[in-house]
Design an enzyme around this catalytic site. Structure first.
Site, PDB file in Angstrom:
ATOM      1  N   LYS A   2      44.614  51.401  41.561  1.00 35.97           N
ATOM      2  CA  LYS A   2      43.984  51.966  40.352  1.00 35.97           C
ATOM      3  C   LYS A   2      42.545  52.274  40.753  1.00 35.97           C
ATOM      4  O   LYS A   2      41.733  51.369  40.938  1.00 35.97           O
ATOM      5  CB  LYS A   2      44.073  50.955  39.210  1.00 35.97           C
ATOM      6  CG  LYS A   2      42.987  51.019  38.160  1.00 35.97           C
ATOM      7  CD  LYS A   2      43.035  52.230  37.255  1.00 35.97           C
ATOM      8  CE  LYS A   2      41.857  52.136  36.280  1.00 35.97           C
ATOM      9  NZ  LYS A   2      40.601  52.648  36.874  1.00 35.97           N
ATOM     10  N   GLU A  58      22.704  42.118  36.792  1.00 34.90           N
ATOM     11  CA  GLU A  58      22.909  43.080  37.878  1.00 34.90           C
ATOM     12  C   GLU A  58      22.556  44.477  37.359  1.00 34.90           C
ATOM     13  O   GLU A  58      23.235  44.995  36.466  1.00 34.90           O
ATOM     14  CB  GLU A  58      24.374  43.025  38.318  1.00 34.90           C
ATOM     15  CG  GLU A  58      24.653  43.842  39.559  1.00 34.90           C
ATOM     16  CD  GLU A  58      26.122  43.777  39.986  1.00 34.90           C
ATOM     17  OE1 GLU A  58      27.003  43.775  39.106  1.00 34.90           O
ATOM     18  OE2 GLU A  58      26.362  43.741  41.206  1.00 34.90           O
ATOM     19  N   GLU A 105      36.546  40.135  44.001  1.00 35.68           N
ATOM     20  CA  GLU A 105      35.241  40.385  44.650  1.00 35.68           C
ATOM     21  C   GLU A 105      34.353  41.000  43.591  1.00 35.68           C
ATOM     22  O   GLU A 105      34.555  42.148  43.201  1.00 35.68           O
ATOM     23  CB  GLU A 105      35.408  41.360  45.821  1.00 35.68           C
ATOM     24  CG  GLU A 105      36.360  40.908  46.912  1.00 35.68           C
ATOM     25  CD  GLU A 105      35.827  39.735  47.694  1.00 35.68           C
ATOM     26  OE1 GLU A 105      34.603  39.530  47.732  1.00 35.68           O
ATOM     27  OE2 GLU A 105      36.653  38.993  48.250  1.00 35.68           O
ATOM     28  N   CYS A 162      27.114  45.745  45.463  1.00 37.13           N
ATOM     29  CA  CYS A 162      27.241  44.346  45.053  1.00 37.13           C
ATOM     30  C   CYS A 162      26.290  43.469  45.836  1.00 37.13           C
ATOM     31  O   CYS A 162      25.800  42.466  45.354  1.00 37.13           O
ATOM     32  CB  CYS A 162      28.679  43.887  45.275  1.00 37.13           C
ATOM     33  SG  CYS A 162      29.253  44.134  46.962  1.00 37.13           S
TER      34      CYS A 162
HETATM   35  P1  NAD Z   1      34.220  47.582  36.715  1.00 39.35           P
HETATM   36  O1  NAD Z   1      34.502  46.140  36.631  1.00 39.35           O
HETATM   37  O2  NAD Z   1      33.747  48.271  35.479  1.00 39.35           O
HETATM   38  O3  NAD Z   1      35.504  48.388  37.191  1.00 39.35           O
HETATM   39  C1  NAD Z   1      36.191  48.111  38.400  1.00 39.35           C
HETATM   40  C2  NAD Z   1      37.628  48.607  38.267  1.00 39.35           C
HETATM   41  O4  NAD Z   1      38.295  47.850  37.253  1.00 39.35           O
HETATM   42  C3  NAD Z   1      37.723  50.066  37.823  1.00 39.35           C
HETATM   43  O5  NAD Z   1      38.827  50.659  38.459  1.00 39.35           O
HETATM   44  C4  NAD Z   1      37.947  49.946  36.325  1.00 39.35           C
HETATM   45  O6  NAD Z   1      38.589  51.061  35.770  1.00 39.35           O
HETATM   46  C5  NAD Z   1      38.827  48.707  36.252  1.00 39.35           C
HETATM   47  N1  NAD Z   1      38.774  47.999  34.976  1.00 39.35           N
HETATM   48  C6  NAD Z   1      37.745  47.937  34.086  1.00 39.35           C
HETATM   49  N2  NAD Z   1      38.109  47.173  33.013  1.00 39.35           N
HETATM   50  C7  NAD Z   1      39.375  46.759  33.236  1.00 39.35           C
HETATM   51  C8  NAD Z   1      40.304  45.953  32.502  1.00 39.35           C
HETATM   52  N3  NAD Z   1      39.995  45.417  31.331  1.00 39.35           N
HETATM   53  N4  NAD Z   1      41.520  45.717  33.052  1.00 39.35           N
HETATM   54  C9  NAD Z   1      41.852  46.233  34.245  1.00 39.35           C
HETATM   55  N5  NAD Z   1      41.015  47.020  34.965  1.00 39.35           N
HETATM   56  C10 NAD Z   1      39.790  47.275  34.478  1.00 39.35           C
HETATM   57  O7  NAD Z   1      33.170  47.765  37.890  1.00 39.35           O
HETATM   58  P2  NAD Z   1      32.452  49.088  38.358  1.00 39.35           P
HETATM   59  O8  NAD Z   1      31.367  49.433  37.390  1.00 39.35           O
HETATM   60  O9  NAD Z   1      33.457  50.118  38.689  1.00 39.35           O
HETATM   61  O10 NAD Z   1      31.800  48.600  39.744  1.00 39.35           O
HETATM   62  C11 NAD Z   1      30.588  47.953  39.847  1.00 39.35           C
HETATM   63  C12 NAD Z   1      30.766  46.450  40.012  1.00 39.35           C
HETATM   64  O11 NAD Z   1      31.562  46.173  41.155  1.00 39.35           O
HETATM   65  C13 NAD Z   1      29.458  45.743  40.246  1.00 39.35           C
HETATM   66  O12 NAD Z   1      29.406  44.577  39.482  1.00 39.35           O
HETATM   67  C14 NAD Z   1      29.502  45.398  41.729  1.00 39.35           C
HETATM   68  O13 NAD Z   1      28.710  44.309  42.094  1.00 39.35           O
HETATM   69  C15 NAD Z   1      30.957  45.136  41.923  1.00 39.35           C
HETATM   70  N6  NAD Z   1      31.326  45.240  43.335  1.00 39.35           N
HETATM   71  C16 NAD Z   1      31.663  44.099  44.017  1.00 39.35           C
HETATM   72  C17 NAD Z   1      31.951  44.161  45.382  1.00 39.35           C
HETATM   73  C18 NAD Z   1      32.272  42.922  46.180  1.00 39.35           C
HETATM   74  O14 NAD Z   1      32.788  43.044  47.296  1.00 39.35           O
HETATM   75  N7  NAD Z   1      31.989  41.740  45.686  1.00 39.35           N
HETATM   76  C19 NAD Z   1      31.905  45.392  46.038  1.00 39.35           C
HETATM   77  C20 NAD Z   1      31.561  46.524  45.303  1.00 39.35           C
HETATM   78  C21 NAD Z   1      31.279  46.443  43.953  1.00 39.35           C
END
Ligand code: NAD
Length: 488
Positions: free
Chosen positions: A193, A401, A268, A302
């Protein structure tokens, strides 16, 4: 300020094409849906429409999971000899290499990252992920216990099954490919996804993977909003494991959804990492590294070093030199080779990052540089890299963040204070120490609650080592042994 290239210019310059609509990809083929809910995606550098995204409804998610299930239940894939599986991963590397430039351009168009960094760092890591896990495929085996004398206990490692992979938009292919490569190397089938903010680069990636002769249904893709398509994927009882990369709040929702059916999860999540500059540091090196830590990926990482803690005795000099360099950073067209920071990935995110300027000043932080949209642009989501000085780590700008080129600077008297403040966070993904005092480095790195502590270097990652976070930065780890634990 040179003009920002239009979407039409980029399409022509790089010979790419953009679709009108981005569908799902199920069972080896595009899966269009009549009457699907659509989302329009705009180019963050120009605000022009790129394409419409067809949101995958629950029945499309169901088809994708069933296609993956079939691979696991009715084909030789999960039992394929490791040398053959390794060949599949090597073929995937070749097709990515062939499409490297196209995939890099699509990511820059979608999320505003400077093309140079995407082409080199992101695409190199995407290929390396498959290279690394191709080798892992041949090393994972079982073992036997023989000590009883009367019987033999054989322990085998088996693929976990159907893996749902949910990824964010900030580094779409690096992050999608990490767990995808591990999943395939270990004999699983996947439903990806993609983020609704970076769907087409991931769609094209999945499409071109099939040039490597993948069995249809092995790698499927569904698209759409998180709470709609993402939620229906995670809730699907045909999914055995959920590998999630994204925000901490979403991670908690995913964990709750995966509890229904008691499925495994790897999370993650976010970070608010301390970047500690101590008196014994090589200041030039610390300034260079601190800039990289907060600016790489437009600060949308992140692992951004977003909280600088600088020792009092060098704080004036460090701050003056760091802020001067930050104010000189070239913000602009992601397709201009001179650009160091491109556009924030999408409108709401740009507004969110901007909103923290008011939050900071209302909380009593002092603006040192930036704090506005980057000057000279009549459109696009360009944010001027920003530093604020703070006296209290409990401020929202130190705790939340921001996910942009926005850094706080706080003075600390000594290493003990740096450790205490670094750990005063809901997150614990990484941290950075700049110091040439070995004893200090040893004590600090042992006391800091972060999954990775980088010393005198930013952003060095070894795929063999575990990568993940303490506290709200995640559950489980990526990396050699940790991936095997999650995916078998
Ligand atoms: P997000 O949590 O909004 O979305 C991530 C994914 O989850 C997307 O595909 C989104 O559509 C999906 N999603 C959102 N709500 C959902 C739900 N209720 N059920 C199922 N899926 C859902 O994050 P984002 O804004 O896309 O990315 C930024 C975040 O990702 C930041 O917090 C960043 O720190 C984190 N991140 C972490 C790492 C790591 O390795 N730790 C790496 C990159 C980014």
């Amino acid at each position: 300020m040179p003009p920002v290239a239009s979407v039409g210019d980029i399409v022509e310059r790089y010979g790419i094409s953009l679709p009108d609509e981005v569908p799902a990809f199920v069972d080896g083929a595009p899966r269009y849906s009549d009457g699907a809910h659509t989302l329009t995606r705009e180019c963050p550098a120009t605000e022009e429409a790129l394409y419409a995204l067809q949101e995958s409804a629950p029945e499309v998610v169901d088809e994708a999971v069933r296609a993956a299930r079939l691979i696991m239940d009715d084909t030789p894939w999960p039992r394929m000899p490791h040398v053959e599986r390794k060949r599949v991963l090597r073929r995937i590397m070749d097709v990515i290499e062939r499409h490297r430039d196209e995939l890099a351009v699509l990511q820059s168009l979608e999320v505003g990252l400077p093309l140079g960094g995407v082409r080199t760092m992101h695409m190199a890591r995407t290929i390396e992920n498959f290279d690394f896990f191709a080798e892992v495929a041949g090393t994972v085996g079982g073992h036997a216990y023989t000590q009883t004398g009367t019987y033999l206990t054989v322990v085998t490692r088996e693929p976990a099954g159907v893996v749902a992979l949910l990824s964010p938009w900030n580094a779409p292919l690096v992050l999608t490919s990490m767990k995808l490569a591990a999943s395939l190397a270990l004999g699983n089938a996947c439903v990806i996804k993609a983020s609704e903010h970076s769907p087409y680069s991931v769609y094209r990636f999945v499409e071109i993977l099939h040039e490597a002769d993948l069995p249809p249904g092995l790698v499927n893709l569904v698209n759409g909003r998180g709470p709609v398509t993402g939620a229906s994927l995670v809730e699907h009882q045909g999914v055995d494991v959920v590998g999630f990369v994204g925000g901490s709040k979403t991670g908690a929702a995913i964990m709750a959804a995966a509890a229904n059916g008691v499925r495994k999860v790897g999370l993650e999540l976010g970070g608010k990492s301390a970047n500690m500059v101590m008196a014994s540091a090589d200041l030039e090196q610390a300034i260079d590294g601190s800039l990289l830590a907060i600016l790489t990926g437009n600060g949308q990482q992140c692992l951004a070093g977003s909280r600088i803690l600088v020792q009092e005795s060098i704080a004036d000099e460090f701050t003056e030199r760091f802020v001067k360099r930050l104010s000189q950073v070239r913000v602009g067209d992601p397709f201009d080779a001179q650009t160091e920071v491109g556009a924030m990935a999408f409108r709401e995110h740009f507004q969110k990052v901007m909103s923290y300027v008011d939050t900071a000043t209302a909380e009593g932080a002092t603006l040192l540089t930036g704090g506005t949209a980057a000057p000279g642009f009549d459109r696009g989501f360009f944010f001027q890299p920003t530093a604020v000085e703070v006296g209290d780590n409990r401020l929202r700008v130190c705790q939340e963040e921001i996910f942009g080129p926005f850094v706080t600077i706080q003075r600390v008297p000594d290493a003990d204070a740096a450790i205490r403040i670094a750990n005063d966070s809901a997150f614990g993904l990484v941290s950075y120490i700049w110091s040439n005092d070995l004893l200090e480095v040893t004590q600090m790195s042992g006391a800091i609650k972060a999954g990775t502590v980088w010393v005198n270097t930013p952003l060095a990652r070894d795929l063999r080592a575990p990568f993940g976070g303490y506290k709200q930065s995640g559950v489980g780890r990526d990396g050699l042994e940790s991936s095997v634990e999650l995916l078998t």
